[in-house]
Design a protein around this motif. Structure first.
Motif, PDB file in Angstrom:
ATOM      1  N   UNK A 145       1.136   7.679  -6.506  1.00 26.85           N
ATOM      2  CA  UNK A 145       0.487   6.585  -5.614  1.00 26.85           C
ATOM      3  C   UNK A 145      -0.289   7.217  -4.426  1.00 26.85           C
ATOM      4  N   UNK A 146       0.688   8.143  -3.741  1.00 27.20           N
ATOM      5  CA  UNK A 146      -0.128   8.755  -2.583  1.00 27.20           C
ATOM      6  C   UNK A 146      -1.103   9.634  -3.088  1.00 27.20           C
ATOM      7  N   UNK A 147      -1.030  10.505  -3.951  1.00 23.40           N
ATOM      8  CA  UNK A 147      -2.281  11.371  -4.399  1.00 23.40           C
ATOM      9  C   UNK A 147      -3.388  10.410  -4.730  1.00 23.40           C
ATOM     10  N   UNK A 148      -3.142   9.259  -5.662  1.00 22.26           N
ATOM     11  CA  UNK A 148      -4.385   8.584  -5.902  1.00 22.26           C
ATOM     12  C   UNK A 148      -5.033   7.877  -4.516  1.00 22.26           C
ATOM     13  N   UNK A 149      -4.089   7.626  -3.692  1.00 21.36           N
ATOM     14  CA  UNK A 149      -4.430   6.640  -2.452  1.00 21.36           C
ATOM     15  C   UNK A 149      -5.433   7.788  -1.586  1.00 21.36           C
ATOM     16  N   UNK A 157       0.672  -1.155  -0.113  1.00 19.43           N
ATOM     17  CA  UNK A 157      -0.017  -0.045   0.035  1.00 19.43           C
ATOM     18  C   UNK A 157       1.018   1.298  -0.005  1.00 19.43           C
ATOM     19  N   UNK A 158       0.348   2.246  -0.633  1.00 21.57           N
ATOM     20  CA  UNK A 158       1.092   3.577  -0.430  1.00 21.57           C
ATOM     21  C   UNK A 158       1.366   4.220   0.747  1.00 21.57           C
ATOM     22  N   UNK A 159       2.558   4.808   1.226  1.00 21.26           N
ATOM     23  CA  UNK A 159       2.476   5.330   2.345  1.00 21.26           C
ATOM     24  C   UNK A 159       3.927   5.202   3.000  1.00 21.26           C
ATOM     25  N   UNK A 160       4.320   5.249   4.070  1.00 23.85           N
ATOM     26  CA  UNK A 160       5.443   5.039   4.735  1.00 23.85           C
ATOM     27  C   UNK A 160       5.538   3.339   4.638  1.00 23.85           C
ATOM     28  N   UNK A 161       6.850   2.940   4.901  1.00 22.83           N
ATOM     29  CA  UNK A 161       7.183   1.552   4.643  1.00 22.83           C
ATOM     30  C   UNK A 161       8.234   1.304   5.694  1.00 22.83           C
ATOM     31  N   UNK A 181      -8.649   1.264  -6.238  1.00 23.76           N
ATOM     32  CA  UNK A 181      -7.918   0.467  -5.386  1.00 23.76           C
ATOM     33  C   UNK A 181      -6.242   0.522  -5.651  1.00 23.76           C
ATOM     34  N   UNK A 182      -5.327   1.243  -4.704  1.00 28.74           N
ATOM     35  CA  UNK A 182      -4.309   1.676  -5.465  1.00 28.74           C
ATOM     36  C   UNK A 182      -3.324   0.900  -4.573  1.00 28.74           C
ATOM     37  N   UNK A 183      -2.131   0.588  -5.249  1.00 30.27           N
ATOM     38  CA  UNK A 183      -0.893  -0.322  -4.726  1.00 30.27           C
ATOM     39  C   UNK A 183       0.391   0.273  -5.350  1.00 30.27           C
ATOM     40  N   UNK A 184       1.338   0.091  -4.694  1.00 29.72           N
ATOM     41  CA  UNK A 184       2.687   0.197  -5.137  1.00 29.72           C
ATOM     42  C   UNK A 184       3.255  -1.179  -5.575  1.00 29.72           C
TER      43      UNK A 184
END
Length: 318
Positions: free
Chosen positions: A157-161, A68-72, A167-170
């Motif tokens: 990805x972050x903007x779309x999420x 998922x987009x965001x911190x990892x 349903x957004x994924x990296x």
């Protein structure tokens, strides 16, 4: 310092016929950091990643990691993974999802990749169910493989999420870093490049209606590069938008760097498309840090609508 994406766009390198080739996709959720070759350079067991790639590739199936987009954060321990299977051939496209708990080795190694590559679901465990809701949108963000994917892919990805668009994924790799930001939409398997959030939203609105937009489209992953070029060329010629209306029946190599592709419409119409491979006019890097080269471009030379003289004895186009 110029990046590969800046250089490619400045040179006017075309997007058409640059999509990764795969009839079927296996996507495995793997949070945390990814290495340049993520299947063997993440917290996924590298032996499993290597084995899956070895088992899947001969059957037209591509394996990739998603998150998922965001911190990892660099977390270890038990993981409840989302997994997806998608088949992209027209008229037979499907998208399944599942959840794996515990080590995924046995559950993934036992997949019948020969069957999945041909779109056959027989024998697939019932833990895999049809994906409900929006199409999957997969944005390449693996900066360890190419910095353009991080610099351009992660913000998209972050903007779309954040917008709740779909349903957004990296995803770890879609090929063509120089076309960043790049994304793939499933189940139809059309890829896009140099695309912003407003355009992605238009792509998704069309896909929900079973249509495909060709602006900034790289091609359908089900086809080889000449097939991708022919599919997009016929769509441009006819204005056909329905995702499953066109199929590539065959690609014949007619000489070095030359192909003849037959494209069929669901209504029986057929076209013969001649494709040539043309070298880039000047050297440029295929990815950041790579030596400059002149990658081939698929050039549509001629499109011919086949007429009655091309029909067989049963009256069907050939």
């Amino acid at each position: 310092m110029s990046t590969c994406a800046i250089t490619s766009e400045a040179m006017g390198e075309p997007l058409a016929a640059t999509a990764a080739t795969a009839r079927t996709w296996l996507l495995i959720e793997q949070p945390g950091p990814w290495g340049p070759k993520a299947l063997t350079g993440s917290h996924l067991d590298p032996e499993l990643g290597s084995a899956l790639d070895r088992l899947a590739s001969p059957h037209g199936t591509r394996v990739a990691l998603i998150r998922r987009p965001g911190p990892h954060p660099d977390r270890h321990g038990p993981l409840r993974r989302r997994v997806f299977l998608a088949h992209t051939l027209p008229g037979r496209s499907w998208l399944l999802g599942g959840v794996l708990t515990g080590p995924p080795e046995e559950q993934l190694r036992e997949l019948d990749f020969a069957a999945l590559g041909s779109g056959d679901l027989d024998g697939l465990p019932d833990t895999w169910q049809p994906h409900e809701g929006d199409p999957l949108v997969l944005v390449c963000t693996n900066g360890r493989r190419d910095r353009c994917c991080a610099l351009l892919g992660r913000p998209l990805a972050a903007e779309l999420a954040a917008s709740g668009t779909a349903d957004i994924w990296e995803i770890t790799h879609l090929g063509g870093h120089r076309f960043a930001p790049t994304l793939l939409v499933l189940p139809y398997g059309y890829a896009y490049g140099r695309i912003g959030a407003p355009a992605v939203k238009g792509v998704l609105e069309a896909l929900r209606d079973g249509r495909v937009l060709t602006e900034r489209c790289r091609g359908r992953s089900a086809w080889d590069r000449p097939g991708q070029a022919a599919d997009l060329a016929v769509r441009a010629r006819t204005g056909e938008q329905h995702a499953d209306a066109l199929s590539v029946l065959g690609t014949e190599e007619t000489g070095e760097g030359r192909w003849q592709v037959t494209v069929a419409h669901a209504d029986g119409s057929r076209w013969r498309v001649r494709i040539d491979a043309a070298s880039a006019p000047a050297p440029h890097p295929a990815s950041c840090g790579a030596a400059p080269g002149t990658p081939d471009r698929m050039r549509v030379v001629h499109i011919e609508l086949l007429g009655d003289e091309e029909r067989d004895a049963r009256g069907a186009p050939v």
